[in-house]
Design a protein around this motif. Sequence first.
Motif, PDB file in Angstrom:
ATOM      1  N   HIS A  23       0.794  -1.227  -0.009  1.00 43.97           N
ATOM      2  CA  HIS A  23      -0.024   0.023  -0.058  1.00 43.97           C
ATOM      3  C   HIS A  23       0.960   1.188   0.111  1.00 43.97           C
ATOM      4  N   HIS A  24       2.105   1.318   0.582  1.00 45.86           N
ATOM      5  CA  HIS A  24       2.978   2.343   0.622  1.00 45.86           C
ATOM      6  C   HIS A  24       2.311   3.557   1.371  1.00 45.86           C
ATOM      7  N   ARG A  25       1.349   3.421   2.169  1.00 46.37           N
ATOM      8  CA  ARG A  25       0.657   4.538   2.926  1.00 46.37           C
ATOM      9  C   ARG A  25       1.697   5.356   3.619  1.00 46.37           C
ATOM     10  N   CYS A  26       2.685   4.929   4.105  1.00 49.03           N
ATOM     11  CA  CYS A  26       3.723   6.162   4.607  1.00 49.03           C
ATOM     12  C   CYS A  26       3.970   7.277   3.702  1.00 49.03           C
ATOM     13  N   MET A  27       3.833   6.911   2.558  1.00 54.60           N
ATOM     14  CA  MET A  27       4.301   8.193   1.693  1.00 54.60           C
ATOM     15  C   MET A  27       2.994   8.891   0.828  1.00 54.60           C
ATOM     16  N   ARG A  28       2.119   7.881   0.555  1.00 59.19           N
ATOM     17  CA  ARG A  28       0.659   8.152  -0.115  1.00 59.19           C
ATOM     18  C   ARG A  28      -0.180   9.069   0.838  1.00 59.19           C
ATOM     19  N   ASP A  29      -0.110   8.734   2.080  1.00 63.39           N
ATOM     20  CA  ASP A  29      -1.014   9.483   3.034  1.00 63.39           C
ATOM     21  C   ASP A  29      -0.511  10.642   3.499  1.00 63.39           C
ATOM     22  N   LEU A  30       0.545  11.019   3.268  1.00 62.87           N
ATOM     23  CA  LEU A  30       1.163  12.596   3.495  1.00 62.87           C
ATOM     24  C   LEU A  30       0.397  13.359   2.569  1.00 62.87           C
ATOM     25  N   THR A  31      -0.485  14.061   2.855  1.00 60.68           N
ATOM     26  CA  THR A  31      -1.236  15.008   2.178  1.00 60.68           C
ATOM     27  C   THR A  31      -0.847  16.514   1.765  1.00 60.68           C
ATOM     28  N   PRO A  32      -0.801  17.006   0.647  1.00 61.36           N
ATOM     29  CA  PRO A  32      -0.436  18.179   0.559  1.00 61.36           C
ATOM     30  C   PRO A  32      -0.664  19.209   1.856  1.00 61.36           C
ATOM     31  N   THR A  33      -2.008  19.183   2.147  1.00 63.31           N
ATOM     32  CA  THR A  33      -2.338  19.870   3.200  1.00 63.31           C
ATOM     33  C   THR A  33      -1.639  19.788   4.495  1.00 63.31           C
ATOM     34  N   MET A  34      -1.177  18.586   4.841  1.00 57.93           N
ATOM     35  CA  MET A  34      -0.232  18.294   6.095  1.00 57.93           C
ATOM     36  C   MET A  34       1.168  19.084   5.916  1.00 57.93           C
ATOM     37  N   VAL A  35       1.805  18.847   4.587  1.00 58.42           N
ATOM     38  CA  VAL A  35       2.940  19.492   4.220  1.00 58.42           C
ATOM     39  C   VAL A  35       2.894  20.939   4.256  1.00 58.42           C
ATOM     40  N   PHE A  36       1.977  21.509   3.823  1.00 57.69           N
ATOM     41  CA  PHE A  36       1.579  22.964   3.765  1.00 57.69           C
ATOM     42  C   PHE A  36       1.645  23.268   5.269  1.00 57.69           C
ATOM     43  N   ALA A  37       1.003  22.874   5.988  1.00 59.85           N
ATOM     44  CA  ALA A  37       0.791  23.224   7.379  1.00 59.85           C
ATOM     45  C   ALA A  37       2.224  23.119   8.056  1.00 59.85           C
ATOM     46  N   GLU A  38       3.069  22.158   7.692  1.00 65.06           N
ATOM     47  CA  GLU A  38       4.449  22.362   8.374  1.00 65.06           C
ATOM     48  C   GLU A  38       5.408  23.340   7.750  1.00 65.06           C
ATOM     49  N   ILE A  39       5.165  23.459   6.578  1.00 65.19           N
ATOM     50  CA  ILE A  39       5.950  24.535   5.850  1.00 65.19           C
ATOM     51  C   ILE A  39       5.500  25.808   6.464  1.00 65.19           C
ATOM     52  N   ALA A  40       4.178  26.279   6.837  1.00 68.48           N
ATOM     53  CA  ALA A  40       3.874  27.541   7.425  1.00 68.48           C
ATOM     54  C   ALA A  40       4.448  27.508   8.841  1.00 68.48           C
ATOM     55  N   LYS A  41       4.641  26.560   9.611  1.00 66.02           N
ATOM     56  CA  LYS A  41       5.069  26.490  10.976  1.00 66.02           C
ATOM     57  C   LYS A  41       6.583  26.958  10.839  1.00 66.02           C
ATOM     58  N   LEU A  42       7.343  26.235   9.797  1.00 66.97           N
ATOM     59  CA  LEU A  42       8.888  26.567   9.619  1.00 66.97           C
ATOM     60  C   LEU A  42       9.030  28.156   9.227  1.00 66.97           C
ATOM     61  N   VAL A  43       8.161  28.557   8.416  1.00 67.98           N
ATOM     62  CA  VAL A  43       8.057  29.885   7.857  1.00 67.98           C
ATOM     63  C   VAL A  43       7.891  30.956   9.301  1.00 67.98           C
ATOM     64  N   LYS A  44       6.973  30.583   9.891  1.00 68.73           N
ATOM     65  CA  LYS A  44       6.599  31.356  11.159  1.00 68.73           C
ATOM     66  C   LYS A  44       7.897  31.571  12.167  1.00 68.73           C
ATOM     67  N   GLU A  45       8.554  30.413  12.430  1.00 67.17           N
ATOM     68  CA  GLU A  45       9.660  30.106  13.406  1.00 67.17           C
ATOM     69  C   GLU A  45      10.678  30.779  12.523  1.00 67.17           C
ATOM     70  N   ASP A  46      11.096  30.870  11.275  1.00 69.61           N
ATOM     71  CA  ASP A  46      12.141  31.568  10.479  1.00 69.61           C
ATOM     72  C   ASP A  46      11.988  32.895  10.557  1.00 69.61           C
ATOM     73  N   ARG A  47      10.698  33.681  10.585  1.00 73.72           N
ATOM     74  CA  ARG A  47      10.463  34.939  10.751  1.00 73.72           C
ATOM     75  C   ARG A  47      10.772  35.481  12.227  1.00 73.72           C
ATOM     76  N   THR A  48      10.249  34.640  13.237  1.00 76.01           N
ATOM     77  CA  THR A  48      10.518  34.905  14.399  1.00 76.01           C
ATOM     78  C   THR A  48      11.974  35.098  14.750  1.00 76.01           C
ATOM     79  N   ALA A  49      12.822  34.022  14.314  1.00 73.38           N
ATOM     80  CA  ALA A  49      14.416  34.205  14.544  1.00 73.38           C
ATOM     81  C   ALA A  49      14.894  35.300  13.671  1.00 73.38           C
ATOM     82  N   ALA A  50      14.397  35.664  12.617  1.00 73.49           N
ATOM     83  CA  ALA A  50      15.038  36.780  11.964  1.00 73.49           C
ATOM     84  C   ALA A  50      14.642  38.081  12.711  1.00 73.49           C
ATOM     85  N   LEU A  51      13.422  38.208  13.306  1.00 77.50           N
ATOM     86  CA  LEU A  51      13.127  39.331  14.071  1.00 77.50           C
ATOM     87  C   LEU A  51      14.119  39.336  15.188  1.00 77.50           C
ATOM     88  N   ARG A  52      14.437  38.397  15.806  1.00 79.00           N
ATOM     89  CA  ARG A  52      15.015  38.407  17.027  1.00 79.00           C
ATOM     90  C   ARG A  52      16.522  38.658  16.747  1.00 79.00           C
TER      91      ARG A  52
END
Length: 140
Positions: free
Chosen positions: A74-103
């Motif tokens: 079934h290869h669910r470990c990769m097929r079930d990673l949705t674009p929505t899940m990936v985008f949510a993690e990108i948004a977290k990292l962008v927020k952390e990056d902005r916070t670090a840049a401001l500091r």
Amino acid sequence: MDLGTAKACIRRARMMVSTDSGPRHVAAAFGKPVVTLYGPMPPVFGENPTVPAIDLRLAIDCIGCQNRVCPLGHHRCMRDLTPTMVFAEIAKLVKEDRTAALRSRRSRSAYAARESHPAHSNDSFSARRRLMSGVIVVKI
């Protein structure tokens, strides 16, 4: 794409989203934040504590089998990673990056203000700081 072109693109990127593969490690070497999509390989083999990173994987029983071809078919470990899940993690990292840049910007501003104070106006210190700004020190 050849390796030189890939490295040039990665160097100019703001962050990297990749599987645990060569380009992900190149991004880490350039200090780019990384979102790594893990499937059959456990993250313990590819962790890189030197850059902001998110290791995205699913909590399923067969995770970490380390097989290119899914033994369960079934290869669910990769097929079930949705674009929505990936985008949510990108948004977290962008927020952390902005916070670090401001500091960082705030601490540089405080440093510049302190350096411009008459008590810290040593010209040789300023010259050394400018000289060292492009130097990377590696402790072996």
